[in-house]
Every structure is written in structure tokens, then in C-alpha cells.
Design an enzyme around this catalytic site. Sequence first.
Site, PDB file in Angstrom:
ATOM      1  N   LYS A 251      29.751  22.575  -9.200  1.00  0.00           N
ATOM      2  CA  LYS A 251      29.809  22.492  -7.734  1.00  0.00           C
ATOM      3  C   LYS A 251      28.383  22.440  -7.210  1.00  0.00           C
ATOM      4  O   LYS A 251      27.580  23.343  -7.476  1.00  0.00           O
ATOM      5  CB  LYS A 251      30.542  23.709  -7.155  1.00  0.00           C
ATOM      6  N   ASP A 256      26.148  25.411   2.400  1.00  0.00           N
ATOM      7  CA  ASP A 256      27.529  25.581   2.864  1.00  0.00           C
ATOM      8  C   ASP A 256      27.542  26.370   4.170  1.00  0.00           C
ATOM      9  O   ASP A 256      27.523  27.598   4.168  1.00  0.00           O
ATOM     10  CB  ASP A 256      28.358  26.292   1.788  1.00  0.00           C
ATOM     11  N   LYS A 263      30.815  29.572   9.104  1.00  0.00           N
ATOM     12  CA  LYS A 263      30.603  30.935   8.613  1.00  0.00           C
ATOM     13  C   LYS A 263      29.837  31.748   9.645  1.00  0.00           C
ATOM     14  O   LYS A 263      29.099  31.178  10.455  1.00  0.00           O
ATOM     15  CB  LYS A 263      29.764  30.887   7.317  1.00  0.00           C
ATOM     16  N   ASP A 274      24.829  27.600  -2.988  1.00  0.00           N
ATOM     17  CA  ASP A 274      26.194  27.144  -3.260  1.00  0.00           C
ATOM     18  C   ASP A 274      26.214  25.945  -4.217  1.00  0.00           C
ATOM     19  O   ASP A 274      27.256  25.327  -4.434  1.00  0.00           O
ATOM     20  CB  ASP A 274      26.898  26.817  -1.934  1.00  0.00           C
ATOM     21  N   ASP A 333      35.827  25.375   5.166  1.00  0.00           N
ATOM     22  CA  ASP A 333      34.964  26.212   4.332  1.00  0.00           C
ATOM     23  C   ASP A 333      35.463  26.286   2.887  1.00  0.00           C
ATOM     24  O   ASP A 333      34.760  26.785   2.021  1.00  0.00           O
ATOM     25  CB  ASP A 333      34.859  27.615   4.949  1.00  0.00           C
ATOM     26  N   GLU A 335      35.518  24.040   0.709  1.00  0.00           N
ATOM     27  CA  GLU A 335      35.047  22.687   0.405  1.00  0.00           C
ATOM     28  C   GLU A 335      34.743  22.468  -1.076  1.00  0.00           C
ATOM     29  O   GLU A 335      34.802  21.343  -1.564  1.00  0.00           O
ATOM     30  CB  GLU A 335      33.781  22.388   1.230  1.00  0.00           C
ATOM     31  N   ARG A 337      36.355  23.278  -3.806  1.00  0.00           N
ATOM     32  CA  ARG A 337      37.487  22.766  -4.592  1.00  0.00           C
ATOM     33  C   ARG A 337      37.725  21.288  -4.311  1.00  0.00           C
ATOM     34  O   ARG A 337      38.219  20.562  -5.170  1.00  0.00           O
ATOM     35  CB  ARG A 337      38.729  23.623  -4.296  1.00  0.00           C
TER      36      ARG A 337
HETATM   37  N1  BES Z   1      30.696  28.922  -1.143  1.00  0.00           N
HETATM   38  C1  BES Z   1      31.763  29.724  -0.690  1.00  0.00           C
HETATM   39  C2  BES Z   1      32.076  30.904  -1.612  1.00  0.00           C
HETATM   40  C3  BES Z   1      31.001  31.926  -1.765  1.00  0.00           C
HETATM   41  C4  BES Z   1      31.029  33.085  -1.024  1.00  0.00           C
HETATM   42  C5  BES Z   1      29.989  31.746  -2.673  1.00  0.00           C
HETATM   43  C6  BES Z   1      30.045  34.028  -1.184  1.00  0.00           C
HETATM   44  C7  BES Z   1      29.002  32.697  -2.837  1.00  0.00           C
HETATM   45  C8  BES Z   1      29.030  33.830  -2.097  1.00  0.00           C
HETATM   46  C9  BES Z   1      33.036  28.880  -0.584  1.00  0.00           C
HETATM   47  O1  BES Z   1      32.825  27.556  -0.257  1.00  0.00           O
HETATM   48  C10 BES Z   1      33.866  29.461   0.507  1.00  0.00           C
HETATM   49  O2  BES Z   1      33.412  29.455   1.608  1.00  0.00           O
HETATM   50  N2  BES Z   1      35.042  29.949   0.178  1.00  0.00           N
HETATM   51  C11 BES Z   1      35.916  30.522   1.127  1.00  0.00           C
HETATM   52  C12 BES Z   1      37.311  29.980   0.879  1.00  0.00           C
HETATM   53  C13 BES Z   1      38.287  30.333   1.936  1.00  0.00           C
HETATM   54  C14 BES Z   1      37.949  29.633   3.220  1.00  0.00           C
HETATM   55  C15 BES Z   1      39.660  29.944   1.464  1.00  0.00           C
HETATM   56  C16 BES Z   1      35.870  32.028   0.967  1.00  0.00           C
HETATM   57  O3  BES Z   1      35.788  32.492  -0.159  1.00  0.00           O
HETATM   58  O4  BES Z   1      35.852  32.713   1.973  1.00  0.00           O
HETATM   59 ZN    ZN Z   2      31.032  26.740  -0.814  1.00  0.00          ZN
HETATM   60 MN    MN Z   3      32.661  27.217   1.800  1.00  0.00          MN
END
Ligand code: BES
Ligand code: ZN
Ligand code: MN
Length: 484
Positions: A251, A256, A263, A274, A333, A335, A337
Site C-alpha cells: 500500500k 492519507d 480525518k 501510509d 478513508d 482507501e 483496500r
Molecule cells: N491509513 C489508515 C489506517 C491507519 C490508521 C494507519 C492509523 C496507520 C495508523 C486507513 O486508510 C484508514 O483510514 N482506515 C480507516 C478505515 C475505516 C474508515 C473503515 C480506519 O482504520 O479508521
Molecule cells: Zn490509509
Molecule cells: Mn484512510
Amino acid sequence: MQITVRVGDMLREPADLAVLALVEDAPLPALVAGLLEPDDFRGGAKQSLLIYPRGAVAPRRLLLIGLGRADCLSAETLRQAAALAAQKAQDLKVATFALALPADLALAPAIAGQAFAEGAQLGLYRYLRYKTDPYKDVEVTAATLYVGGAVDQAQAGVNIGLAVADGVTLARDLANGPGNLITPTALGEAALVLGERYGFAVTVLDKAQLTAQGFHGILAVGQGAAQEPRFIVIEHGSAAKGVPTICLVGKGITFDTGGISIKPADSMDNMKMDMGGAAAVLGAMQVLGELKLPLHVVGIVCSAENMPSATAYKPGDIIGSLSGKTIEVLNTDAEGRIVLADGLFYAQRYRPTAIIDLATLTGAIMVALGPHAIGMMGTSQELADRLRQAGEAADERVWQLPLWDEYRDMIKSDIADLKNTGGRYGGAITAGGFLAAFVGDYPWAHLDIAGTAWVERATRPYYTKGATGIGVRLIVQLLRGYVE
Ligand code: BES
Ligand code: ZN
Ligand code: MN
């Protein structure tokens, strides 16, 4: 850093700093025991004591480092001791140091050499590229490792460890690098540099090529950004016959923001990391090139910047993907996947022995496992077992979570093939379930490194605040297992 392995008595050789690594309650050499009060140093894990022997032994400074109980000793113990020793040399502003391992060490010489080299080099890591004030300290440039025997094996291990540490360093530099500089374009350039250096075949697809070839997932995530997305393929050993083909998919979200599902501002700056999965893939490819492993390994990086803007994808949008499957975007967010869906589907064209993705995918994995384990899901228990073993050997440990059909049902959409979130509960697993829809029947493992790719403080002596470069050592360990 240069590391030379030797057999001999370290205490007879002049040195600015000599480090004696000792297991708990091991007898001290008589010359050293005479310099201490009894019981001041027992060799407990991470205990250390600096002594000025004033001519009692040849080195000017002597550092005792405890390795803890002999029956608990592992490569990780040495890695950490080496990092502490190298940092002490740095603090004392000496350019070289020596370290002596116990002569009766219960570790294979090659393993010990590798662990020492990794620890020493990574313990000195600092991200100083954008400090304009030149770094004034003396740099530690060389070390001597004293072993009980098997010098050649230990030196071979050292050389592997140095190559691995260089790969981890590349991964850390990329993940610590700011989003304005480490863009998808910059990741593509980094891949091309590796290609030049190691003879990899490198393909970097730009936006026009992604459009022509139908990478609808990567395009959708990147469509709100001024930075163009990139899809990067690095191939090692494509001419090798009769060897396993392993695809590594990273990834590479270079920043992000969350997109329209933005966020909170609080520590959003961390989201420059990220692309930690992509960094690990590039770092591992570099190590492969150095070690020239007889394997066919394809590094795949799915890179975009996730921004909110007038052109950004939105909650409720239905988008396509390289596979043809449709995705209902419920949260922009989620993204990672979506970009990985295209990369995982693409990987199938190599008919691989295994597909492994590395991704800072979910906050939920941090909730589940904290900062001490990589979350793993997959479709092949054989591959999962290999990864678990490699994780233990490298001390980049993975912990498997289930991927039962019930979880995969949670990301079915009413109006498209899939939706990109399955709600709060089981968030790390439903993300894995989403990815599973794009790997076909190939053995696949997903590694969620969101909790482990970044640390707020050095939780291990060879970490510093920031990127850990996790995944490089794990993947190299795994790949070496396919060679033996
Ligand atoms: N890049 C983030 C996940 C992340 C969080 C990485 C903290 C490193 C530290 C990912 O893209 C994300 O935002 N995931 C969301 C998914 C949700 C919206 C279903 C999450 O984990 O909140
Ligand atoms: Zn992310
Ligand atoms: Mn994200």
C-alpha cells in the site's frame, strides 16, 4: 558501517570502546572483575555499566552489557545489545568500537553475526536529511565483532545483516519522508533507482496508462489529488527457471487525509507514513538485489495521494476496479483496500506461489494488537505458518486473525459487488475480507502493519521515533526460507 569478525581476546587489543556482552551471572574476566565492586553488574537483560579501566586492560573504555538469562537468549537479545553498544559509541563520539560475544554462545554464528550487524546499524539510524545544520558528531563507521570461532560463518551473517539493515534504512527513509516530497511519482523514481542498481525490470504506470488499462480503484482514490497516482512493478529473477514466484504488494498512500471522509487534524501528519507497506516492499527488493536470492519476486506498489477536493471520490460513489468488480464507497478513508484491490488482482497474472500484501490498513488492528504484532489474515495456512515462523525468527512477529465467510459477508453491498467498509466491529478483518475478493485462488496473506510501522518512542533499542521499516526483515526471512 563496516564490520569485521575476529577471534581473539578483545581486552588485549587497543580500542576506544570495547563492549563485553555477558549473560546473567557469567563470571567476569579476572582483569575486569578487579575493576568492579562485586554484584554491581550481574548481566541482567539490558543492564549496562561503563568502566574506565585506566590501563588495566588495553581498551580505553569498557562497556559491560547484560544479555539476560542464557536460556532466554535469542537473536533479538543480540540485536538489541548491538544497538545499545553502537549508541554508546555514538554518545561517546568514538568512530569505532569492538564487541565480544560469550565464547559459548548458544546461537549459530551466522545468526549471531546477522543480528549484531542489524542491531548496530539500525541502532544508529536517524532521519536527518532535512536538518540544515550539519551533523557535527563523530559518526560510528566501523565495528569489530569478537566471536569464539567460525569466523567465516559469522562474517557471512554480518554481511547479510548489513544488507538487511540497508533495506530497512531505505524503508524508514521513505516512510519518514514528508508527503510533499515522497509522492507517488517519487516512489516510482525510487523503484527505477533500484532497477538501475540491481538490474530489476521496473515498470511505472502513469495516470494515462492506468486509465487505458483500467486501474479504476487506484484512479478513484487518487482523483482528488494534484499528485498523479502510480502503479509500480519491480521484478527480480524473472529469467530464473523452476523457482517459486512470490508477489509482494504494498500500500503506497503517500498521504492519507481521509479524503472527503476527512480525518481529524490531530496527528494527521503521521499519515505521511501510509506508504509503509510500499516502503517495506521496496526495502525488501533492495535486500533481494544485494543477496541475489535465486527466486522470482515481483514487487508491486499501488500508490496514490488521498485528498479531499472538488474532483475527489465521494461517499456513495460506485467505482470499478481492475478485476471488473464494482465497489460502493461508503467511506473515502477506507482507501487502502481499494488501491490494493487493483494490485492484488494484477498479481494473479504471474500465477504466483504466494501473494503477500503489506499495508498500514486499519486503525482497528492497532486496537486489536497494539504496537507489538503485525495482523495477519489469508487463504493459505501453509503460507501463514511460514510467515509466523519467519516473524518469530526475525522478531517482527505476526498474529493471525480469522477470515471466516461471515466476515466476508459483512462487506457485501446491496447495490454493488462490495462495499469498502463493514462497520466498526472487526474492522481489521473485514478489511482483509475485502482484499480476499481480489486474489482469486492463489495462496495469499495480508499483513496489516498499521500498528507497527510507526512508533511514537523507541520501543526497541534499534528503533527511533518514527518509521520502523517493519516488514523488510520479516519478508527477507520468509524469502530465504523458500531458497533453503
Ligand atoms: N491509513 C489508515 C489506517 C491507519 C490508521 C494507519 C492509523 C496507520 C495508523 C486507513 O486508510 C484508514 O483510514 N482506515 C480507516 C478505515 C475505516 C474508515 C473503515 C480506519 O482504520 O479508521
Ligand atoms: Zn490509509
Ligand atoms: Mn484512510
